[in-house]
Design a protein around this motif. Structure first.
Motif, mmCIF file in Angstrom:
data_model
loop_
_atom_site.group_PDB
_atom_site.id
_atom_site.type_symbol
_atom_site.label_atom_id
_atom_site.label_comp_id
_atom_site.label_asym_id
_atom_site.label_seq_id
_atom_site.Cartn_x
_atom_site.Cartn_y
_atom_site.Cartn_z
ATOM 1 N N UNK A 53 0.855 -1.191 0.000
ATOM 2 C CA UNK A 53 0.000 0.000 0.000
ATOM 3 C C UNK A 53 0.888 1.236 0.000
ATOM 4 N N UNK A 54 0.734 2.061 -1.008
ATOM 5 C CA UNK A 54 1.547 3.274 -1.136
ATOM 6 C C UNK A 54 0.859 4.447 -0.444
ATOM 7 N N UNK A 55 1.601 5.199 0.355
ATOM 8 C CA UNK A 55 1.096 6.503 0.816
ATOM 9 C C UNK A 55 1.549 7.513 -0.226
ATOM 10 N N UNK A 56 0.612 8.084 -0.943
ATOM 11 C CA UNK A 56 1.006 8.945 -2.074
ATOM 12 C C UNK A 56 0.707 10.419 -1.841
ATOM 13 N N UNK A 57 0.007 10.715 -0.751
ATOM 14 C CA UNK A 57 -0.241 12.127 -0.450
ATOM 15 C C UNK A 57 -0.600 12.249 1.033
ATOM 16 N N UNK A 58 -0.439 13.459 1.558
ATOM 17 C CA UNK A 58 -0.878 13.780 2.922
ATOM 18 C C UNK A 58 -1.562 15.136 2.837
ATOM 19 N N UNK A 59 -2.778 15.207 3.319
ATOM 20 C CA UNK A 59 -3.421 16.518 3.323
ATOM 21 C C UNK A 59 -4.449 16.583 4.435
ATOM 22 N N UNK A 60 -4.501 17.727 5.083
ATOM 23 C CA UNK A 60 -5.499 18.013 6.112
ATOM 24 C C UNK A 60 -5.680 16.872 7.112
ATOM 25 N N UNK A 61 -4.572 16.424 7.672
ATOM 26 C CA UNK A 61 -4.650 15.418 8.734
ATOM 27 C C UNK A 61 -5.012 14.025 8.271
ATOM 28 N N UNK A 62 -4.874 13.751 6.988
ATOM 29 C CA UNK A 62 -5.109 12.391 6.520
ATOM 30 C C UNK A 62 -4.065 11.966 5.499
ATOM 31 N N UNK A 63 -3.760 10.668 5.523
ATOM 32 C CA UNK A 63 -2.865 10.153 4.482
ATOM 33 C C UNK A 63 -3.728 9.555 3.383
ATOM 34 N N UNK A 64 -3.239 9.702 2.167
ATOM 35 C CA UNK A 64 -3.917 9.096 1.017
ATOM 36 C C UNK A 64 -3.159 7.843 0.636
ATOM 37 N N UNK A 65 -3.896 6.729 0.594
ATOM 38 C CA UNK A 65 -3.249 5.468 0.286
ATOM 39 C C UNK A 65 -3.704 4.982 -1.087
ATOM 40 N N UNK A 66 -2.900 4.068 -1.631
ATOM 41 C CA UNK A 66 -3.265 3.464 -2.912
ATOM 42 C C UNK A 66 -2.905 1.991 -2.878
ATOM 43 N N UNK A 67 -3.880 1.161 -3.198
ATOM 44 C CA UNK A 67 -3.610 -0.265 -3.337
ATOM 45 C C UNK A 67 -4.575 -0.847 -4.372
ATOM 46 N N UNK A 68 -4.035 -1.583 -5.308
ATOM 47 C CA UNK A 68 -4.845 -2.260 -6.331
ATOM 48 C C UNK A 68 -5.836 -1.306 -7.009
ATOM 49 N N UNK B 219 -7.231 1.339 -5.895
ATOM 50 C CA UNK B 219 -8.194 2.005 -5.005
ATOM 51 C C UNK B 219 -7.454 3.021 -4.126
ATOM 52 N N UNK B 220 -7.944 4.247 -4.117
ATOM 53 C CA UNK B 220 -7.352 5.284 -3.269
ATOM 54 C C UNK B 220 -8.262 5.517 -2.069
ATOM 55 N N UNK B 221 -7.651 5.732 -0.927
ATOM 56 C CA UNK B 221 -8.456 5.963 0.276
ATOM 57 C C UNK B 221 -7.787 7.039 1.128
ATOM 58 N N UNK B 222 -8.577 7.769 1.888
ATOM 59 C CA UNK B 222 -8.024 8.779 2.797
ATOM 60 C C UNK B 222 -8.223 8.278 4.223
ATOM 61 N N UNK B 223 -7.130 8.263 4.987
ATOM 62 C CA UNK B 223 -7.211 7.744 6.361
ATOM 63 C C UNK B 223 -6.746 8.842 7.320
ATOM 64 N N UNK B 224 -7.639 9.332 8.183
ATOM 65 C CA UNK B 224 -7.225 10.381 9.108
ATOM 66 C C UNK B 224 -6.297 9.838 10.190
ATOM 67 N N UNK C 164 -6.513 4.954 -13.748
ATOM 68 C CA UNK C 164 -7.828 4.354 -13.479
ATOM 69 C C UNK C 164 -8.123 4.263 -11.978
ATOM 70 N N UNK C 165 -7.223 4.801 -11.149
ATOM 71 C CA UNK C 165 -7.427 4.728 -9.693
ATOM 72 C C UNK C 165 -8.764 5.368 -9.313
ATOM 73 N N UNK C 166 -9.538 4.680 -8.479
ATOM 74 C CA UNK C 166 -10.806 5.276 -8.042
ATOM 75 C C UNK C 166 -10.859 5.314 -6.518
ATOM 76 N N UNK C 167 -11.723 6.164 -6.014
ATOM 77 C CA UNK C 167 -11.853 6.365 -4.584
ATOM 78 C C UNK C 167 -12.539 5.154 -3.951
ATOM 79 N N UNK C 168 -12.082 4.723 -2.793
ATOM 80 C CA UNK C 168 -12.706 3.600 -2.102
ATOM 81 C C UNK C 168 -14.201 3.855 -1.948
ATOM 82 N N UNK C 169 -15.026 2.868 -2.254
ATOM 83 C CA UNK C 169 -16.471 2.985 -2.093
ATOM 84 C C UNK C 169 -17.157 3.626 -3.285
ATOM 85 N N UNK C 170 -16.363 4.162 -4.245
ATOM 86 C CA UNK C 170 -16.990 4.853 -5.390
ATOM 87 C C UNK C 170 -17.346 3.853 -6.485
#
Ligand SMILES: Cc1cc2nc3c(=O)[nH]c(=O)nc-3n(C[C@H](O)[C@H](O)[C@H](O)COP(=O)(O)OP(=O)(O)OC[C@H]3O[C@@H](n4cnc5c(N)ncnc54)[C@H](O)[C@@H]3O)c2cc1C
Length: 463
Positions: free
Chosen positions: A90-105, A107-112, A457-463
């Motif tokens: 799982x790659x951490x590819x960004x950090x913004x506003x108290x959350x890390x943005x992850x990427x795996x398979x 799917x991108x997700x934001x985790x506070x 083609x990365x999409x947001x988790x749950x989208x």
């Protein structure tokens, strides 16, 4: 006190190398359940990289003098798995506003996070040499990973060029694995190593290990040269590398036949995550690195962000374990938890010893920015985008760029897949030379998301 931990947010550790493992261990010991994220398939980080499932080489064969520490780190992490959440690959590819943005398979997700402990490690620091874009040129790290992870060599006859402990280590690992080592070519003069001895003596066993590596190479008949100036890597686009040509310390020219090259000038910290988290940076004149600022415990200038291991400053694997634990203690203290102050003092004292040793390494194996400044206009600087030194210089002298980011926009040096992680250091030297300013004034490439490529083609988790 209602700390962020009590609002349901997590302590996130990025990286499962020595720093990340010890940080997670300290958090679990304090009763937390951290989330450990690593883009690697398995834990261990760079130095204690685990072989793929199904490979059966033993600890001694894989890790040599560091076998005991490697086993300890792996066993610690294995024991922690019940008590942490672990997201490998799982790659951490960004950090913004108290959350890390992850990427795996895809799917991108934001985790506070309540606290973010960045243990992202280091990569090779590289200098351009005419011909280094030929097939068969690898970084030292790439050459070592081929051996450690896949049990294969980068070529049949391999020459090693650069400076730093990794130069000798990887060459000896190749020798031990049965590869033909054509030469070890160090750009640092022997006098620099002798002058650094008092500082290097801060870690006598590591000093002795390094000396033994050089002796083993020489005993095996490998040419080991200090104080060389690279002239060119020779070969053709069709067949790749065929030789490396250098000027020796005595001024004569020598060529060494080879079909692959391992190159590296020590290491550079992976600082993009700290950058995206908006940590302040400062220029370290001793090493020429731009480093995220942090206090002795690893507390960064950005709130709730902590830095440990080689990603904060190159202090080596043993110190990474120390700074990982220190950063976790700092996060725990800021979350209102009690910490063991005697333990903290002992860790700080150990860190001071490692810092002295690291200063010795920087003195013994200096970064040769002058070599980057001297490369010919037709030398490729940015291998991702195939941009030459001449184009980069023109972005300053003709285009009017005054610092690294503008020069990147004009020339595309640092715009490619590696995002300047491999060409940025040398590129800044060339910008400084073309502008006639200091390296510090040439600035640093700002971290950009995504820190490493993610699919369109990365999409947001749950989208
Ligand atoms: C290529 C290379 C080879 C080395 N070989 C040796 C050696 O043989 N002997 C030696 O003594 N020292 C070696 N070193 C130095 C040694 O690896 C480090 O001192 C030590 O590993 C530092 O530990 P760390 O925990 O800070 O980082 P690392 O061990 O590098 O661990 C960092 C971890 O963070 C993960 N990571 C990084 N960025 C992200 C992200 N954006 N998202 C998710 N995960 C991320 C990585 O996958 C990695 O697992 C080497 C260094 C390099 C770069």
């Amino acid at each position: 006190m209602a700390g962020p931990q009590m609002t349901g947010q997590r302590v996130i550790v990025v990286g499962a190398g020595p720093a990340g493992v010890r940080a997670a261990e300290a958090l679990v010991a304090a009763g937390l359940r951290p989330l450990v994220i690593d883009e690697g398939r398995r834990d261990g980080g760079q130095i204690y990289r685990r072989q793929p499932e199904g490979f059966t080489r033993g600890y001694q064969a894989l890790y040599g003098t560091e076998a005991v520490r490697a086993r300890a780190a792996h066993e610690t992490f294995d024991a922690l798995k019940e008590s942490i959440d672990y997201w490998p690959e799982t790659l951490v590819w960004n950090v913004s506003e108290g959350q890390v943005w992850t990427h795996r398979d895809g799917i991108a997700d934001a985790v506070p996070y309540a606290a973010l402990i960045v243990c992202a490690g280091a990569t090779d620091r590289l200098l351009p040499v005419k011909g280094w874009n030929l097939a068969g040129c690898y970084s030292l790290g790439g050459a070592q990973i081929a051996l450690k992870a896949q049990a294969c060599a980068i070529g049949r006859k391999v020459a090693f060029l650069g400076t730093g402990p990794l130069l000798y280590l990887v060459a000896s690992q190749y020798l031990k694995a049965g590869a033909n080592v054509a030469a070890v070519l160090d750009t640092a003069p022997l006098s620099a190593r002798i002058a650094a001895l008092p500082k290097l003596a801060a870690q006598p066993d590591l000093l002795w290990t390094g000396a033994k590596l050089t002796l083993a190479l020489k005993r095996a008949g490998v040419p080991v040269l200090s104080g060389v100036t690279p002239i060119a890597i020779e070969g053709s686009p069709e067949t790749g590398v065929s030789a490396v040509r250098v000027r020796t310390a005595s001024g004569s020219e020598r060529a060494f036949e080879c079909d692959a090259m391992g190159m590296g000038w020590h290491l550079r910290p992976e600082t993009q995550i700290a950058d995206l988290a908006r940590c302040a940076f400062g220029f370290d004149a001793k090493t020429g690195h731009w480093l995220p600022e942090c206090d002795e415990d690893g507390r960064a200038s950005a709130p709730q962000v902590y830095l440990a291991g080689d990603g904060a400053r190159i202090l080596g694997a043993r110190c990474a374990e120390v700074t990982g634990e220190l950063a976790a203690m700092a996060a725990l203290a800021d979350l209102g938890r009690a910490i063991d102050t005697d333990r903290r003092r002992a860790l700080l004292s150990a860190k001071a010893g490692y810092r002295r040793f690291a200063d010795g390494l920087a003195q013994a194996f200096p970064w040769r920015g002058d070599l980057a400044r001297a490369v010919s206009d037709d030398t490729v600087v940015c291998r991702c985008e195939n941009v030459t030194a001449g184009t980069l210089r023109a972005s300053v002298t003709v285009g009017g760029a005054t610092e690294a980011n503008r020069a990147k926009a004009y020339s595309r040096v640092g715009m490619g897949r590696c995002q300047g992680r491999y060409c940025g250091a040398a590129g800044a030297e060339i910008v400084a030379e073309a502008r006639g300013c200091s390296l510090e004034a040439a600035g640093r490439l700002r971290g950009q998301a995504p820190v490493k490529p993610i699919g369109l083609s990365t999409r947001r988790a749950g989208a």
